[in-house]
Design a protein around this motif. Structure first.
Motif, PDB file in Angstrom:
ATOM      1  N   TYR A   1     -26.072  35.550   7.539  1.00  0.00           N
ATOM      2  CA  TYR A   1     -27.263  35.514   6.687  1.00  0.00           C
ATOM      3  C   TYR A   1     -27.850  36.915   6.525  1.00  0.00           C
ATOM      4  N   LEU A   2     -27.980  37.642   7.632  1.00  0.00           N
ATOM      5  CA  LEU A   2     -28.517  39.007   7.565  1.00  0.00           C
ATOM      6  C   LEU A   2     -27.613  39.909   6.735  1.00  0.00           C
ATOM      7  N   GLN A   3     -26.309  39.719   6.853  1.00  0.00           N
ATOM      8  CA  GLN A   3     -25.372  40.502   6.046  1.00  0.00           C
ATOM      9  C   GLN A   3     -25.571  40.197   4.567  1.00  0.00           C
ATOM     10  N   ASN A   4     -25.748  38.934   4.246  1.00  0.00           N
ATOM     11  CA  ASN A   4     -25.960  38.535   2.858  1.00  0.00           C
ATOM     12  C   ASN A   4     -27.228  39.172   2.285  1.00  0.00           C
ATOM     13  N   ILE A   5     -28.296  39.183   3.081  1.00  0.00           N
ATOM     14  CA  ILE A   5     -29.556  39.786   2.639  1.00  0.00           C
ATOM     15  C   ILE A   5     -29.417  41.296   2.495  1.00  0.00           C
ATOM     16  N   ALA A   6     -28.769  41.928   3.472  1.00  0.00           N
ATOM     17  CA  ALA A   6     -28.664  43.388   3.475  1.00  0.00           C
ATOM     18  C   ALA A   6     -27.880  43.908   2.283  1.00  0.00           C
ATOM     19  N   LEU A   7     -26.970  43.099   1.765  1.00  0.00           N
ATOM     20  CA  LEU A   7     -26.112  43.569   0.681  1.00  0.00           C
ATOM     21  C   LEU A   7     -26.625  43.193  -0.694  1.00  0.00           C
ATOM     22  N   ILE A   8     -27.796  42.576  -0.746  1.00  0.00           N
ATOM     23  CA  ILE A   8     -28.410  42.304  -2.046  1.00  0.00           C
ATOM     24  C   ILE A   8     -28.834  43.633  -2.660  1.00  0.00           C
ATOM     25  N   THR A   9     -28.497  43.839  -3.930  1.00  0.00           N
ATOM     26  CA  THR A   9     -28.843  45.091  -4.605  1.00  0.00           C
ATOM     27  C   THR A   9     -29.804  44.841  -5.734  1.00  0.00           C
ATOM     28  N   ALA A  10     -30.382  45.941  -6.224  1.00  0.00           N
ATOM     29  CA  ALA A  10     -31.310  45.830  -7.355  1.00  0.00           C
ATOM     30  C   ALA A  10     -30.635  45.206  -8.557  1.00  0.00           C
ATOM     31  N   SER A  11     -29.332  45.420  -8.699  1.00  0.00           N
ATOM     32  CA  SER A  11     -28.616  44.891  -9.857  1.00  0.00           C
ATOM     33  C   SER A  11     -28.504  43.377  -9.807  1.00  0.00           C
ATOM     34  N   ASP A  12     -28.752  42.786  -8.633  1.00  0.00           N
ATOM     35  CA  ASP A  12     -28.656  41.340  -8.519  1.00  0.00           C
ATOM     36  C   ASP A  12     -29.924  40.637  -8.970  1.00  0.00           C
ATOM     37  N   LYS A  13     -30.980  41.377  -9.219  1.00  0.00           N
ATOM     38  CA  LYS A  13     -32.236  40.757  -9.603  1.00  0.00           C
ATOM     39  C   LYS A  13     -32.155  40.218 -11.024  1.00  0.00           C
ATOM     40  N   GLU A  14     -32.597  38.990 -11.224  1.00  0.00           N
ATOM     41  CA  GLU A  14     -32.530  38.391 -12.536  1.00  0.00           C
ATOM     42  C   GLU A  14     -33.877  38.471 -13.226  1.00  0.00           C
ATOM     43  N   ASN A  15     -33.835  38.393 -14.542  1.00  0.00           N
ATOM     44  CA  ASN A  15     -35.059  38.378 -15.327  1.00  0.00           C
ATOM     45  C   ASN A  15     -35.521  36.935 -15.433  1.00  0.00           C
ATOM     46  N   ASP A  16     -36.393  36.515 -14.529  1.00  0.00           N
ATOM     47  CA  ASP A  16     -36.810  35.115 -14.462  1.00  0.00           C
ATOM     48  C   ASP A  16     -37.849  34.801 -15.524  1.00  0.00           C
ATOM     49  N   GLY A  17     -37.741  33.613 -16.099  1.00  0.00           N
ATOM     50  CA  GLY A  17     -38.762  33.127 -17.018  1.00  0.00           C
ATOM     51  C   GLY A  17     -38.667  33.758 -18.388  1.00  0.00           C
ATOM     52  N   ASP A  18     -39.563  33.310 -19.278  1.00  0.00           N
ATOM     53  CA  ASP A  18     -39.600  33.829 -20.648  1.00  0.00           C
ATOM     54  C   ASP A  18     -40.472  35.068 -20.662  1.00  0.00           C
ATOM     55  N   ALA A  19     -39.865  36.223 -20.412  1.00  0.00           N
ATOM     56  CA  ALA A  19     -40.631  37.461 -20.302  1.00  0.00           C
ATOM     57  C   ALA A  19     -39.801  38.635 -20.808  1.00  0.00           C
ATOM     58  N   VAL A  20     -40.494  39.615 -21.370  1.00  0.00           N
ATOM     59  CA  VAL A  20     -39.857  40.860 -21.780  1.00  0.00           C
ATOM     60  C   VAL A  20     -39.450  41.628 -20.522  1.00  0.00           C
ATOM     61  N   LEU A  21     -38.274  42.241 -20.554  1.00  0.00           N
ATOM     62  CA  LEU A  21     -37.827  43.028 -19.406  1.00  0.00           C
ATOM     63  C   LEU A  21     -38.115  44.503 -19.642  1.00  0.00           C
ATOM     64  N   LEU A  22     -38.770  45.136 -18.668  1.00  0.00           N
ATOM     65  CA  LEU A  22     -38.969  46.585 -18.667  1.00  0.00           C
ATOM     66  C   LEU A  22     -38.033  47.170 -17.620  1.00  0.00           C
ATOM     67  N   SER A  23     -37.229  48.145 -18.022  1.00  0.00           N
ATOM     68  CA  SER A  23     -36.219  48.642 -17.093  1.00  0.00           C
ATOM     69  C   SER A  23     -35.836  50.072 -17.416  1.00  0.00           C
ATOM     70  N   SER A  24     -35.440  50.814 -16.395  1.00  0.00           N
ATOM     71  CA  SER A  24     -34.817  52.122 -16.627  1.00  0.00           C
ATOM     72  C   SER A  24     -33.435  51.896 -17.228  1.00  0.00           C
ATOM     73  N   GLY A  25     -32.923  52.922 -17.882  1.00  0.00           N
ATOM     74  CA  GLY A  25     -31.585  52.816 -18.446  1.00  0.00           C
ATOM     75  C   GLY A  25     -30.538  52.535 -17.382  1.00  0.00           C
ATOM     76  N   HIS A  26     -30.686  53.135 -16.209  1.00  0.00           N
ATOM     77  CA  HIS A  26     -29.727  52.916 -15.127  1.00  0.00           C
ATOM     78  C   HIS A  26     -29.709  51.457 -14.671  1.00  0.00           C
ATOM     79  N   SER A  27     -30.893  50.864 -14.537  1.00  0.00           N
ATOM     80  CA  SER A  27     -30.968  49.481 -14.055  1.00  0.00           C
ATOM     81  C   SER A  27     -30.550  48.475 -15.109  1.00  0.00           C
ATOM     82  N   SER A  28     -30.492  48.907 -16.383  1.00  0.00           N
ATOM     83  CA  SER A  28     -30.143  47.968 -17.459  1.00  0.00           C
ATOM     84  C   SER A  28     -28.639  47.777 -17.588  1.00  0.00           C
ATOM     85  N   LYS A  29     -27.857  48.599 -16.892  1.00  0.00           N
ATOM     86  CA  LYS A  29     -26.405  48.517 -17.052  1.00  0.00           C
ATOM     87  C   LYS A  29     -25.914  47.123 -16.662  1.00  0.00           C
TER      88      LYS A  29
END
Length: 636
Positions: free
Chosen positions: A518-546
């Protein structure tokens, strides 16, 4: 199943040999990779002999689900995951061969900074007084690992700074003593394990006879070396990459890995993917015109059969406030008049602080938005504390976890905590062993008090699952009560966050009861794994939008010293490469758009003068707007 085009089908049909798929943006590479794994299995290849490497956990999960669906199976035995997850699993099983206990801790970047900071204190130094740059030390240690350099090369990195070298060496020693890995160590130590244990290397070469990897332009040297080690026996490897989407050199990524791979495997065949399924011809024309200015660009014949759409719109504004208000009103218009949803839209920028004015304008118009930044759920104090309970349970040598959780006790200072840690280090025992026999080490009341409390708390049954352990530890630490006392204004929200983590761990326990996994699973979560939840506009840097795509994209702040950034413009050592990477960032941003693309720049930028007044200075349109054909002539 969607019908593949001839270029995709050619790649899917390849079974034996080495291949480099040159995949332009939106060219259906994920579909190709899914179909190829299915083809290998249907061709009679044992699924256990297939390794698929991705760059995010989310990508691995999505791809695995799609492959299983394609095969009509609930699960398949092929391995798919990130480099870090693969290495963590290998070290978890065989790390004892190079001196690690298999119940190790994985520390994230924040923990790495904290450990280096602690190393500085233990050396009797003060970060502020000595002017110590922790980022410099951390970056050099990480690059040393990721480049697989020698001990002498570590010294070369700090030739002019003996103090930094001392801190770096003590940090590496502390990490090993604590049975912990930072992200770079996961990779480099796995390479060392395989190089020093030929039987193990042969075992993995036999296991992974067919390899495919995604986003190869974003790999660093150690990741390239891992793939070489695995594939050198059978040489059945297909990699997908695009030099023109390589934007992570600051993370030590090397687009040169693509050319190096083709040199390492001289029989490697290049397979271009030029057909774009994402964007309109108008968007592609602008992107293609821009990227052809780069010397490293490989022309794969970017084209699309999509219907024609609106021209790319380039707007000039007086200042960021006017730019942000126009965008907010445009978004409302697109939703109310044209039937788009907020989730269909993204606003992209080169640097994160450009989002502040945008957030204000969107909030004023009542537009929901999600802003990708470096601070997420697992960065919250209450979550890091709660995970610290589990980390210390898993690895009683983890001094960072011990320091974090023991400091929650009232009246216990750093000296008492350090005393227990030093007893453990001196006798080469775990901290918990020392806590259980504290009377053998000291008669000091404060030290004995914390040690006894810790020993009692961690006197636990051995057959619980990770969710039960976390729930019990939160209760034994009286953590919710501590949150209520420490944060009277928002304790309820923090308690709910802890309860959400317990629920998350309990859900994970349906797959595995293991605290370590479980700790390994949490530790390896990256910013790229974050989803855009709900009906909302996404604000992001160009790097994070890849890796993302949206029907409508706004790209803001297209001015000299913003994009290209002032750091790229000021780069003296590699001026051409610095500007070409900025070009690639803009290229990635442009190619996120499917139907409509708006780009904008401001004539003036605000700044605060020495007296505290806000003043405005002129800014100039980015050179990239001219190169992309969005502005006619360059303004001097």
């Amino acid at each position: 199943m969607k019908k593949l085009n001839p270029q995709q089908q050619e790649a899917v049909d390849k079974v034996y040999g080495s291949y480099m798929v040159l995949a332009s943006p939106g060219s259906g590479k994920t579909e190709l990779l899914v179909e190829r794994v299915a083809h290998l299995i249907k061709h009679g290849i044992n699924p256990e002999n297939i390794l698929c490497v991705t760059f995010t956990n989310k990508a691995a999960k999505d791809m695995k689900e799609r492959i299983c669906k394609r095969l009509g199976a609930d699960k398949a035995a092929f391995y798919i995951g990130t480099f870090h997850a693969l290495c963590a699993n290998i070290l978890r099983k065989y790390g004892d061969r190079i001196g690690y206990h298999t119940s190790f801790t994985i520390i994230d970047q924040n923990d790495q900074k904290e450990m280096i900071d602690k190393t500085i204190r233990l050396l009797g130094r003060k970060k502020k007084d000595d002017g110590i740059d922790i980022h410099n030390i951390m970056n050099n240690v990480n690059m040393w690992r990721e480049n697989l350099e020698t001990e002498e090369e570590l010294e070369d990195r700090f030739t002019d700074n003996d103090l930094y070298l001392l801190i770096a060496k003590n940090y590496l020693k502390e990490l090993k003593e604590q049975n912990s890995f930072d992200f770079s160590a996961l990779l480099s130590e796995t390479v060392r394990l395989l190089r020093e244990n030929k039987d193990l290397l042969e075992r993995f070469q036999e296991r992974f006879q067919f390899i495919q990897g995604d986003e190869f332009q974003d790999t660093n040297y150690v990741q390239f070396e891992l793939l070489k080690l695995f594939s050198d026996k059978y040489k059945n490897i297909m990699l997908v990459g695009d030099i023109s989407q390589s934007i992570y050199r600051f993370r030590n990524a090397r687009y040169e890995n693509i050319t190096d791979f083709m040199q390492h495997y001289p029989d490697c065949k290049q397979l271009p993917l030029g057909q774009n399924y994402r964007s309109t011809p108008e968007i592609l024309q602008v992107a293609d015109k821009l990227i052809k200015h780069n010397s490293t660009h490989v022309d794969v014949g970017l084209h699309t059969q999509n219907s024609s759409g609106e021209d790319v719109e380039c707007n000039e504004f007086n200042d960021p406030k006017e730019e942000s208000r126009w965008i907010a009103r445009k978004i409302k218009n697109l939703v109310e008049e044209y039937g788009y949803e907020y989730r269909d839209m993204a606003i992209l920028y080169r640097i994160n602080n450009l989002s502040l004015e945008l957030q204000t304008a969107l909030a004023y118009e009542g537009i929901p938005f999600n802003c990708i930044s470096g601070y997420g759920f697992f960065d919250k104090k209450e979550i890091k504390d709660s995970l610290g309970f589990l980390r210390f349970l898993s690895n009683p040598k983890d001094t960072l976890a011990f320091h974090r959780i023991s400091s929650l006790f009232h009246g216990i200072g750093v000296k008492s905590i350090n005393a227990i840690e030093n007893f453990a280090k001196k006798d080469n025992k775990s901290i918990l062993e020392v806590c259980g026999n504290i009377e053998q080490y000291t008669s000091k009341t404060k030290v004995a008090k914390i040690a006894k409390e810790m020993s009692d708390i961690y006197h636990l049954e051995s057959n619980l699952d990770v969710g039960d352990y976390l729930d019990l530890l939160v209760e034994r630490f009286k953590y919710k009560e501590k949150l209520q006392l420490a944060y009277p204004d928002n304790y309820q929200e923090r308690i709910e966050n802890v309860e959400e983590l317990i629920n998350n761990a309990t859900d994970f326990a349906q797959k595995s009861k293991s605290v370590e996994k479980y700790l390994q699973n949490i530790a390896l979560i990256t910013a790229s794994d974050k989803e855009n939840d709900g009906d909302a506009v996404l604000l992001s840097s160009g790097h994070s939008s890849k890796g993302c795509e949206f029907p409508i994209v706004f790209v803001v702040g297209l001015e000299e010293f913003l994009l290209p950034s002032k750091f790229a413009i000021a780069d003296i050592e590699n001026p051409q490469e610095a500007i070409e990477e900025e070009t690639r960032v803009f290229y990635v941003m442009l190619t996120r758009a499917e139907k409509r693309l708006f780009v904008s720049y401001c004539k003036y930028r605000p700044y605060r003068d020495k007296t505290g007044f806000i003043r405005y200075k002129p800014s100039h349109p980015s050179r990239f707007l001219f190169e992309a054909g969005l502005l006619d002539k360059k303004i001097s």
